[in-house]
Design a protein around this motif. Structure first.
Motif, mmCIF file in Angstrom:
data_model
loop_
_atom_site.group_PDB
_atom_site.id
_atom_site.type_symbol
_atom_site.label_atom_id
_atom_site.label_comp_id
_atom_site.label_asym_id
_atom_site.label_seq_id
_atom_site.Cartn_x
_atom_site.Cartn_y
_atom_site.Cartn_z
ATOM 1 N N VAL A 98 85.958 31.246 -58.145
ATOM 2 C CA VAL A 98 85.863 32.150 -56.998
ATOM 3 C C VAL A 98 85.193 31.396 -55.857
ATOM 4 C CG1 VAL A 98 84.977 34.355 -56.143
ATOM 5 C CG2 VAL A 98 85.651 34.126 -58.554
ATOM 6 N N ASP A 99 85.784 31.514 -54.650
ATOM 7 C CA ASP A 99 85.164 30.829 -53.514
ATOM 8 C C ASP A 99 84.269 31.781 -52.728
ATOM 9 O OD1 ASP A 99 86.797 32.296 -51.806
ATOM 10 O OD2 ASP A 99 88.094 30.619 -51.261
ATOM 11 N N GLN A 100 83.714 31.287 -51.621
ATOM 12 C CA GLN A 100 82.677 32.019 -50.898
ATOM 13 C C GLN A 100 83.176 33.287 -50.208
ATOM 14 O OE1 GLN A 100 81.496 28.605 -48.545
ATOM 15 N NE2 GLN A 100 79.540 28.455 -49.615
ATOM 16 N N ILE A 101 84.488 33.409 -49.995
ATOM 17 C CA ILE A 101 85.031 34.621 -49.395
ATOM 18 C C ILE A 101 85.641 35.531 -50.465
ATOM 19 C CG2 ILE A 101 87.328 33.687 -48.861
ATOM 20 C CD1 ILE A 101 85.213 36.155 -46.726
ATOM 21 N N GLY A 102 85.469 35.140 -51.742
ATOM 22 C CA GLY A 102 85.917 35.989 -52.836
ATOM 23 C C GLY A 102 87.335 35.743 -53.298
ATOM 24 N N ARG A 122 99.267 18.361 -67.316
ATOM 25 C CA ARG A 122 98.977 17.090 -67.989
ATOM 26 C C ARG A 122 98.126 16.200 -67.084
ATOM 27 N NH1 ARG A 122 103.622 12.932 -70.056
ATOM 28 N NH2 ARG A 122 103.871 12.617 -67.797
ATOM 29 N N ASN A 123 98.403 16.245 -65.773
ATOM 30 C CA ASN A 123 97.644 15.441 -64.821
ATOM 31 C C ASN A 123 96.894 16.382 -63.890
ATOM 32 O OD1 ASN A 123 96.598 13.712 -62.943
ATOM 33 N ND2 ASN A 123 98.534 12.725 -62.421
ATOM 34 N N ASN A 124 95.658 16.674 -64.244
ATOM 35 C CA ASN A 124 94.886 17.642 -63.467
ATOM 36 C C ASN A 124 94.289 17.058 -62.198
ATOM 37 O OD1 ASN A 124 95.140 20.078 -65.079
ATOM 38 N ND2 ASN A 124 94.060 18.914 -66.658
ATOM 39 N N ASP A 125 94.577 15.778 -61.936
ATOM 40 C CA ASP A 125 94.207 15.203 -60.652
ATOM 41 C C ASP A 125 95.222 15.561 -59.569
ATOM 42 O OD1 ASP A 125 91.915 13.982 -61.639
ATOM 43 O OD2 ASP A 125 93.005 12.176 -62.244
ATOM 44 N N LEU A 126 96.382 16.046 -59.979
ATOM 45 C CA LEU A 126 97.388 16.484 -59.016
ATOM 46 C C LEU A 126 96.980 17.832 -58.427
ATOM 47 C CD1 LEU A 126 100.698 15.666 -60.943
ATOM 48 C CD2 LEU A 126 99.782 14.453 -58.945
ATOM 49 N N PRO A 127 97.294 18.073 -57.165
ATOM 50 C CA PRO A 127 97.019 19.401 -56.610
ATOM 51 C C PRO A 127 97.879 20.448 -57.296
ATOM 52 C CG PRO A 127 98.344 18.123 -55.078
ATOM 53 C CD PRO A 127 97.933 17.185 -56.173
ATOM 54 N N PRO A 128 97.355 21.626 -57.547
ATOM 55 C CA PRO A 128 98.101 22.628 -58.308
ATOM 56 C C PRO A 128 99.249 23.235 -57.504
ATOM 57 C CG PRO A 128 96.066 23.563 -57.488
ATOM 58 C CD PRO A 128 96.015 22.100 -57.167
ATOM 59 N N VAL A 129 100.253 23.684 -58.223
ATOM 60 C CA VAL A 129 101.298 24.523 -57.648
ATOM 61 C C VAL A 129 100.792 25.969 -57.777
ATOM 62 C CG1 VAL A 129 103.687 25.303 -57.818
ATOM 63 C CG2 VAL A 129 103.108 22.892 -58.233
ATOM 64 N N VAL A 130 100.659 26.642 -56.661
ATOM 65 C CA VAL A 130 99.954 27.924 -56.608
ATOM 66 C C VAL A 130 100.928 29.049 -56.266
ATOM 67 C CG1 VAL A 130 98.055 29.205 -55.534
ATOM 68 C CG2 VAL A 130 97.861 26.725 -55.862
ATOM 69 N N THR A 131 100.709 30.189 -56.892
ATOM 70 C CA THR A 131 101.365 31.421 -56.484
ATOM 71 C C THR A 131 100.307 32.506 -56.404
ATOM 72 O OG1 THR A 131 103.214 32.935 -56.916
ATOM 73 C CG2 THR A 131 101.920 32.223 -58.830
ATOM 74 N N GLY A 132 100.654 33.633 -55.800
ATOM 75 C CA GLY A 132 99.680 34.712 -55.734
ATOM 76 C C GLY A 132 99.943 35.634 -54.566
ATOM 77 N N CYS A 178 85.043 27.478 -49.032
ATOM 78 C CA CYS A 178 86.416 27.864 -48.691
ATOM 79 C C CYS A 178 87.196 26.653 -48.176
ATOM 80 C CB CYS A 178 86.419 28.962 -47.637
ATOM 81 S SG CYS A 178 85.641 30.488 -48.196
ATOM 82 N N GLY A 179 88.372 26.465 -48.724
ATOM 83 C CA GLY A 179 89.211 25.341 -48.337
ATOM 84 C C GLY A 179 89.029 24.119 -49.202
ATOM 85 N N ASP A 180 87.966 24.093 -50.028
ATOM 86 C CA ASP A 180 87.747 22.961 -50.939
ATOM 87 C C ASP A 180 88.530 23.151 -52.228
ATOM 88 O OD1 ASP A 180 86.115 21.783 -49.132
ATOM 89 O OD2 ASP A 180 84.284 21.870 -50.334
ATOM 90 N N HIS A 181 89.714 23.684 -52.107
ATOM 91 C CA HIS A 181 90.544 23.958 -53.270
ATOM 92 C C HIS A 181 91.953 23.489 -52.925
ATOM 93 C CE1 HIS A 181 90.729 26.231 -57.126
ATOM 94 N NE2 HIS A 181 92.022 26.140 -56.869
ATOM 95 N N PRO A 182 92.382 22.367 -53.468
ATOM 96 C CA PRO A 182 93.672 21.799 -53.045
ATOM 97 C C PRO A 182 94.859 22.664 -53.457
ATOM 98 C CG PRO A 182 92.824 20.649 -54.972
ATOM 99 C CD PRO A 182 91.731 21.583 -54.528
ATOM 100 N N ILE A 183 95.913 22.583 -52.670
ATOM 101 C CA ILE A 183 97.180 23.239 -52.991
ATOM 102 C C ILE A 183 98.301 22.223 -52.798
ATOM 103 C CG2 ILE A 183 98.814 25.061 -52.356
ATOM 104 C CD1 ILE A 183 96.532 26.746 -51.410
ATOM 105 N N GLY A 184 99.107 22.029 -53.834
ATOM 106 C CA GLY A 184 100.245 21.113 -53.731
ATOM 107 C C GLY A 184 101.467 21.794 -53.156
#
Length: 417
Positions: free
Chosen positions: A64-68, A77-87, A184-190
């Motif tokens: 959870v980030d600072q804005i919730g 397998r490679n968690n250094d890659l930015p995640p593929v996100v949905t939501g 906020c924003g310190d969460h990468p998105i691929g």
């Protein structure tokens, strides 16, 4: 291993998706079958807790980030890659439905359940996001969580927003236990995909299952004030009146005319009007009203803006009344990334679903996500095009189809090992 061959027959469980929607919809359920679960209320906390518990049951980590904003991760397998996100979001309008926003989150959760069920590993991690206060029903600005995340406005600005009772966002986030530590924003998105009910009638009218969303309309919001002179409706001759309401109606008609001059995506709406003194037998002395202009390109939207300014000046000269215009909000049109739009098309074609392009007229968290990463959206029909209403409804088979498209689009981006 060939990704296309290994996952071609993979499908989500439509019944499981529907049951999840109904379970979440029970939190804040209204007598008419809708949902009232406003942002950062106790009911919002219950909804967040439920969705987070489902994620943990699937072995996902929850941040959870600072804005919730909530990010639920299935490792790759490679968690250094930015995640593929949905939501999407799970807060609702005061008289909202079970599907707006909620479908996007739970379609993502169903993707995770399906991958776990079939023991499929992806190269990149996959995440499901729950964005804070998308609706803006209780706190302004709208799309608050994704807006802070992408830097559209500051965390401090969001924290200071208050509801009608004077309660602020920071205190309410703290109270419900969803003010996180991650900046906020310190969460990468691929890449980012969002599934959503259309909230309009186009797909249903065309009897089409999947809407491929190439873009979201830009919007320009204004407050217009026309000042005349109030006087008695009986003794005042027509030819010497300074009737602010009559002049306002000319402008309101022009708003619609401007939209009609720029088809097919031109939109022009006056939705809020205040007449002063608002008395039956007094000629209105001042009228304040909203103007909403929308279109799919910056160039066209700016031309609509110039048309409005020109008409106002012409009306000032003709009537002699004072006319003031303030632009109060501007969201530029948002074209989605061709790679993500292409993956939605490819997935729909592989699955055999009928598709059509549908430009979104409503705002979504994907608009802000698109500022940081390639993004795309998937629309499915909703009954009679109705949304932001307790009678909002969608067919289970359409929701299932959209989630299947989401599954395969995300797999194309995350890559199967």
């Amino acid at each position: 291993m060939n990704t296309k061959t290994s996952t071609t027959n993979l499908r989500i469980d439509g019944k499981r998706l529907w049951n999840s929607l109904m379970d979440l919809g029970a939190i804040g359920a209204t007598p008419k079958g809708g949902v009232c679960r406003l942002a950062l209320t106790d009911l919002d906390k219950q909804g967040r807790d439920l969705v987070s518990s489902w994620a943990k049951q699937e072995g996902m980590s929850v941040t959870v980030d600072q804005i919730g904003n909530i990010f639920m991760r299935r490792a790759g397998r490679n968690n250094d890659l930015p995640p593929v996100v949905t939501g999407s979001h799970i807060d609702t309008q005061p008289t909202g439905g079970k599907f707006d926003g909620n479908y996007g989150v739970l379609a993502g959760m169903e993707v995770i359940r399906t991958l776990n069920q079939h023991n499929i590993q992806t190269e990149a991690p996959i995440e499901v996001a729950v964005w804070t206060n998308e609706e803006g029903s209780r706190f302004v600005p709208v799309m608050m969580g994704s807006g802070v995340f992408c830097g559209a406005f500051t965390l401090e600005h969001a924290y200071s927003a208050t509801d009608i009772d004077g309660k602020n966002v920071k205190d309410e986030l703290t109270r419900i236990g969803y003010i996180g530590e991650q900046k906020c924003g310190d969460h990468p998105i691929g890449a980012y995909y969002e599934a959503h009910i259309e909230q309009g009638p186009v797909l249903e009218n065309a009897d089409t299952v999947i809407g491929v969303v190439p873009a979201v309309l830009g919007l320009s919001w204004y407050d217009c004030t026309v000042t005349g002179f109030e006087s008695h409706a009986g003794p005042t001759p027509m030819e010497i009146r300074k009737d602010a309401l009559q002049v306002s109606t000319y402008i309101m008609q022009e708003v619609v005319a401007i939209a009609n001059r720029y088809p097919p995506y031109g939109r022009g709406t006056v939705g809020q009007v205040q007449v002063m003194p608002n008395s039956r037998n007094v000629i209105p002395g001042q009228v304040k009203f909203s103007i909403d202009l929308r279109n799919v390109s910056d160039e066209t939207l700016n031309q609509m803006h110039e048309d409005l300014l020109a008409y106002l000046e012409q009306t000032r000269q003709k009537t002699g009344l004072k006319i003031e215009l303030e632009r109060v909000s501007y969201f530029p049109p948002c074209p989605f990334h061709p790679d993500c739009v292409g993956e939605v098309r490819n997935a729909s074609a592989m699955l055999g679903y009928a598709t059509m392009d549908v430009v979104s007229g409503a705002g979504h968290d994907a608009i802000y996500a698109a500022r940081l990463a390639p993004a795309g959206m998937i629309f499915v029909p909703c009954k009679d095009g109705v949304s932001h209403n307790e009678i909002e409804d969608a067919k289970p088979e359409h929701l299932e189809a959209g989630a299947n498209v989401l599954l395969h689009a995300m797999l194309a981006s995350a890559k199967v090992v």
